[in-house]
Every structure is written in structure tokens, then in C-alpha cells.
Design an enzyme around this catalytic site. Structure first.
Site, PDB file in Angstrom:
ATOM      1  N   GLY A 181      31.596  33.309  25.065  1.00 15.16           N
ATOM      2  CA  GLY A 181      31.182  34.092  23.901  1.00 15.16           C
ATOM      3  C   GLY A 181      32.215  35.143  23.554  1.00 15.16           C
ATOM      4  N   THR A 234      37.689  40.803  45.476  1.00 12.39           N
ATOM      5  CA  THR A 234      38.123  42.137  45.044  1.00 12.39           C
ATOM      6  C   THR A 234      37.735  42.419  43.588  1.00 12.39           C
ATOM      7  OG1 THR A 234      40.306  41.419  44.238  1.00 12.39           O
ATOM      8  CG2 THR A 234      40.130  42.030  46.578  1.00 12.39           C
ATOM      9  N   ARG A 235      37.571  43.719  43.303  1.00  9.68           N
ATOM     10  CA  ARG A 235      37.360  44.205  41.937  1.00  9.68           C
ATOM     11  C   ARG A 235      38.141  45.504  41.781  1.00  9.68           C
ATOM     12  NH1 ARG A 235      35.617  39.893  41.898  1.00  9.68           N
ATOM     13  NH2 ARG A 235      33.674  39.067  41.026  1.00  9.68           N
ATOM     14  N   THR A 293      35.190  39.749  50.860  1.00  9.65           N
ATOM     15  CA  THR A 293      36.648  39.897  50.679  1.00  9.65           C
ATOM     16  C   THR A 293      37.064  39.777  49.216  1.00  9.65           C
ATOM     17  OG1 THR A 293      37.005  37.532  51.066  1.00  9.65           O
ATOM     18  CG2 THR A 293      37.159  38.997  52.990  1.00  9.65           C
ATOM     19  N   TYR A 335      28.604  34.246  28.480  1.00 11.30           N
ATOM     20  CA  TYR A 335      29.285  35.532  28.313  1.00 11.30           C
ATOM     21  C   TYR A 335      30.791  35.337  28.184  1.00 11.30           C
ATOM     22  CZ  TYR A 335      30.615  40.396  29.197  1.00 11.30           C
ATOM     23  OH  TYR A 335      31.144  41.661  29.092  1.00 11.30           O
ATOM     24  N   ASP A 355      31.756  32.921  40.483  1.00  7.06           N
ATOM     25  CA  ASP A 355      32.063  34.339  40.699  1.00  7.06           C
ATOM     26  C   ASP A 355      33.560  34.473  41.015  1.00  7.06           C
ATOM     27  OD1 ASP A 355      30.785  36.986  40.922  1.00  7.06           O
ATOM     28  OD2 ASP A 355      31.641  36.975  42.936  1.00  7.06           O
ATOM     29  N   PRO A 356      34.318  35.270  40.239  1.00 10.17           N
ATOM     30  CA  PRO A 356      35.765  35.365  40.472  1.00 10.17           C
ATOM     31  C   PRO A 356      36.070  35.977  41.846  1.00 10.17           C
ATOM     32  CG  PRO A 356      35.168  36.283  38.330  1.00 10.17           C
ATOM     33  CD  PRO A 356      33.898  36.052  39.075  1.00 10.17           C
ATOM     34  N   GLN A 399      39.132  37.316  42.669  1.00 11.81           N
ATOM     35  CA  GLN A 399      40.040  38.454  42.501  1.00 11.81           C
ATOM     36  C   GLN A 399      39.962  38.967  41.071  1.00 11.81           C
ATOM     37  OE1 GLN A 399      43.778  36.526  43.737  1.00 11.81           O
ATOM     38  NE2 GLN A 399      43.985  38.147  45.240  1.00 11.81           N
ATOM     39  N   SER A 441      26.262  49.944  40.719  1.00 14.79           N
ATOM     40  CA  SER A 441      24.885  50.443  40.619  1.00 14.79           C
ATOM     41  C   SER A 441      24.012  49.837  41.720  1.00 14.79           C
ATOM     42  CB  SER A 441      24.299  50.147  39.236  1.00 14.79           C
ATOM     43  OG  SER A 441      24.534  48.816  38.862  1.00 14.79           O
TER      44      SER A 441
END
Length: 314
Positions: free
Chosen positions: A147, A209-210, A207, A144, A272-273, A275, A188
Site C-alpha cells: 500500500g 535489529t531495529r 537478534t 501495508y 518479519d524483517p 535487519q 510500547s
């Protein structure tokens, strides 16, 4: 009246874009192969004389006379894009080539729905458009991330080499009605788990963040971006600079749903990020845009949608 093609038009974001463009008096062609999109999202539009639904995969060329193209086709949640990673990267790369070829032939203006994932696990915070990113090219999310990065490259090269009129936006986490309840995205996931009274699963320690923008705010940014002159092509961040930890989001959802759910912790997935927060100074300057809906209000609208969906399928 413009004739506008939307790839991925039966998806969560695409269907809201179809609504908006039809309300503004345009002819809309909605292209979707239903891998993650759904006819339910656009069923209410099927009787509209200005709406055309075409089952088609953008991996294959498509021919039509159009004035504008919004290229949204691509699974966007980790479970969906990791289900068939080769298909995912083909959708991003070959889909971009096919839609750029169509734009070149018809002299249409074309917008690429890119993603904050092009920044990877960012080494700078918040993320600005000039940042090149910190992306693993061989990880489980690469199909992803890379791409979408390659699609941006293709857009720039078609613009420089062939004069195609392009727009690139980088979408940060977006939520709202018509999200797929099984798409594995955090909003979701949390809402569905809370409504069912199940444990709410947080990956890692909660901890990370998004930043969450409501879908209507994103659609407004997309429309404004497409309307800009040919001298501004982007990329431009579209997201909400409000930053929340996963734990804060889970607690908000539990509160707004009056749920008895408990929070449980699971191991963090690979790459997985930690921040994610957009710098939207460029969007403010060039589009006169910033998100309007606060998280609590947007979550209430989204929860109401999922409650109604649960009732219909009860």
C-alpha cells in the site's frame, strides 16, 4: 500564516506534528477517523482558534483550501493494519489519490509519510533510498508494505503527469509519548509489559535489529523536508542509524523501569524483517538533519508518559 492539512492528525505522530505547526503560527486542519488515532492526543488543542478537528476517512474525497498537506493517515502497527487489511491498503492507495487530487486542485505542496517497510526484508544493509526493496506482495504484511509502495508510485506519477509539488519521506521505527499502549509495536509492548511486571515477549531469538528515532526528531525532519525547494522531492530516509537487537532493547527497558519482568521468547511472525537500519546520508546532505536524542533519554521520556497514563487509568 499557512493553512495546513494533516491526515491522521490525531495519531501518535500526527498529533506531535499538529503541536509543532501550531507553535509556528499556522492554521491546522486535523483529519482523522479515529481507527488508530485518539481525541486524547489532540484534546489539549481543541480550544486553539487556529486548530480545526474534522472526523473524516481519507478513503473519501475531502475539500478545503490549503497551502500544505501532510498525508499521514494509515494504521502503522502490524496488529492494527492486519486487523482489516483491505481497509489498510484502501487507506494508503485511495487516501493518496484523494489527497493528491486536493493538492492538484489547490496547488498545495504535499508530503507523503512513507515507511521503511517499502524495503521489506532488505537484502542490503543499511538501507539506502536507491534500494528497491525485497517485499512479499502476497504476505500478511503486504497490505501495508505494498500500500505504501503504491502510494509512492502515485505521488511520483501525479508529480510527473500533473506537476503536483510532492515530498516523500520513509519513516523508520519511531517512538515517544502518545504511542498507543496496545499498538503491538516493540517499544510500547516492552514498556507496558515492564511497568506491569509481566513477561517481556521477544519474537524469534532476539537478534533481529531495529533502529529507533524519537518522535521530536522525526517531526523536525518532516518540517525541514516540507521546506525544501521543488527540485528535491525525495524519497529520503528519516530514522536513527543507531542499531539495536530486540534483546538489547528489552534489557534497556527492564533497567530503566526497574522492572522484575523476565524475557520470554515466542515464534517469529511471517515476513518479519531481520535487519532494519537507515542510511541517512541524503537527509544529512539535503535537510541538514540527523536525530539528536539518544535512545536512553528518549526511552525515559516515553516511560514517564506510560507511567502517567497507567496512573490515570488505575
Amino acid at each position: 500564516m499557512k493553512r495546513i492539512l494533516i491526515t491522521g492528525g490525531a495519531g501518535f505522530i500526527g498529533s506531535h506534528l499538529c503541536d509543532r505547526l501550531l507553535r509556528e503560527g499556522n492554521d491546522v486542519i486535523c483529519l482523522d477517523n479515529y481507527f488508530t488515532g485518539s481525541k486524547d492526543n489532540i484534546r489539549h488543542l481543541l480550544g486553539n482558534d487556529h486548530f480545526e478537528l474534522v472526523r473524516h476517512d481519507v478513503i473519501n474525497p475531502y475539500h478545503a483550501e490549503v497551502d500544505e498537506i501532510y498525508n499521514l493517515a494509515c494504521p502503522a502497527s502490524p496488529p492494527h493494519y492486519q486487523y482489516n487489511p483491505i481497509k489498510t491498503i484502501k487507506t494508503s492507495v485511495m487516501g493518496a489519490i484523494n489527497m493528491l487530487g486536493l493538492a492538484k486542485r489547490t496547488k498545495a505542496k504535499i508530503l507523503q509519510a512513507s515507511t521503511s517497510e517499502v524495503y521489506g526484508d532488505p537484502a542490503i544493509h543499511p538501507q539506502v533510498e536507491s534500494y528497491w526493496g525485497n517485499v512479499n506482495p502476497i504476505g500478511i504484511r503486504s497490505c501495508y508494505d505494498e500500500g505504501k509502495r503504491c502510494a509512492e508510485t502515485l505521488f511520483m506519477d501525479y508529480h510527473r503527469q500533473n506537476g503536483v509539488r510532492i515530498k516523500i519521506i520513509r519513516i523508520f521505527n519511531t517512538y515517544g509519548p502518545r504511542m498507543n499502549p496496545n499498538d503491538g509495536r516493540v517499544v510500547s509492548n516492552f514498556i507496558v509489559q515492564a511497568l506491569k511486571g509481566e513477561d517481556i515477549t521477544i519474537y524469534g531469538d532476539g537478534t533481529q535489529t531495529r533502529s529507533f528515532q524519537y518522535v521530536d526528531d522525526l517531526i523536525e525532519a518532516m518540517i525541514r523536508m516540507m521546506a525544501t525547494g521543488d527540485d528535491f522531492i525525495g524519497p529520503v530516509n528519516t530514522g536513527n542509524p543507531g542499531e539495536f537487537t530486540m534483546l538489547e532493547l528489552a534489557e534497556k527497558v527492564i533497567e530503566l523501569t526497574n522492572s522484575t519482568s523476565k524475557i520470554v521468547y515466542c515464534p517469529l511472525p511471517g515476513d518479519d524483517p531481520k535487519q532494519r537500519k537507515p542510511d541517512i546520508a541524503l537527509a544529512k546532505e539535503k535537510l541538514d538533519w540527523e536525530p539528536r536524542l539518544k535512545l536512553n533519554e528518549g526511552l525515559r521520556k516515553t516511560i514517564a508518559y506510560f507511567e502517567e497514563k497507567c496512573k490515570r487509568h488505575a
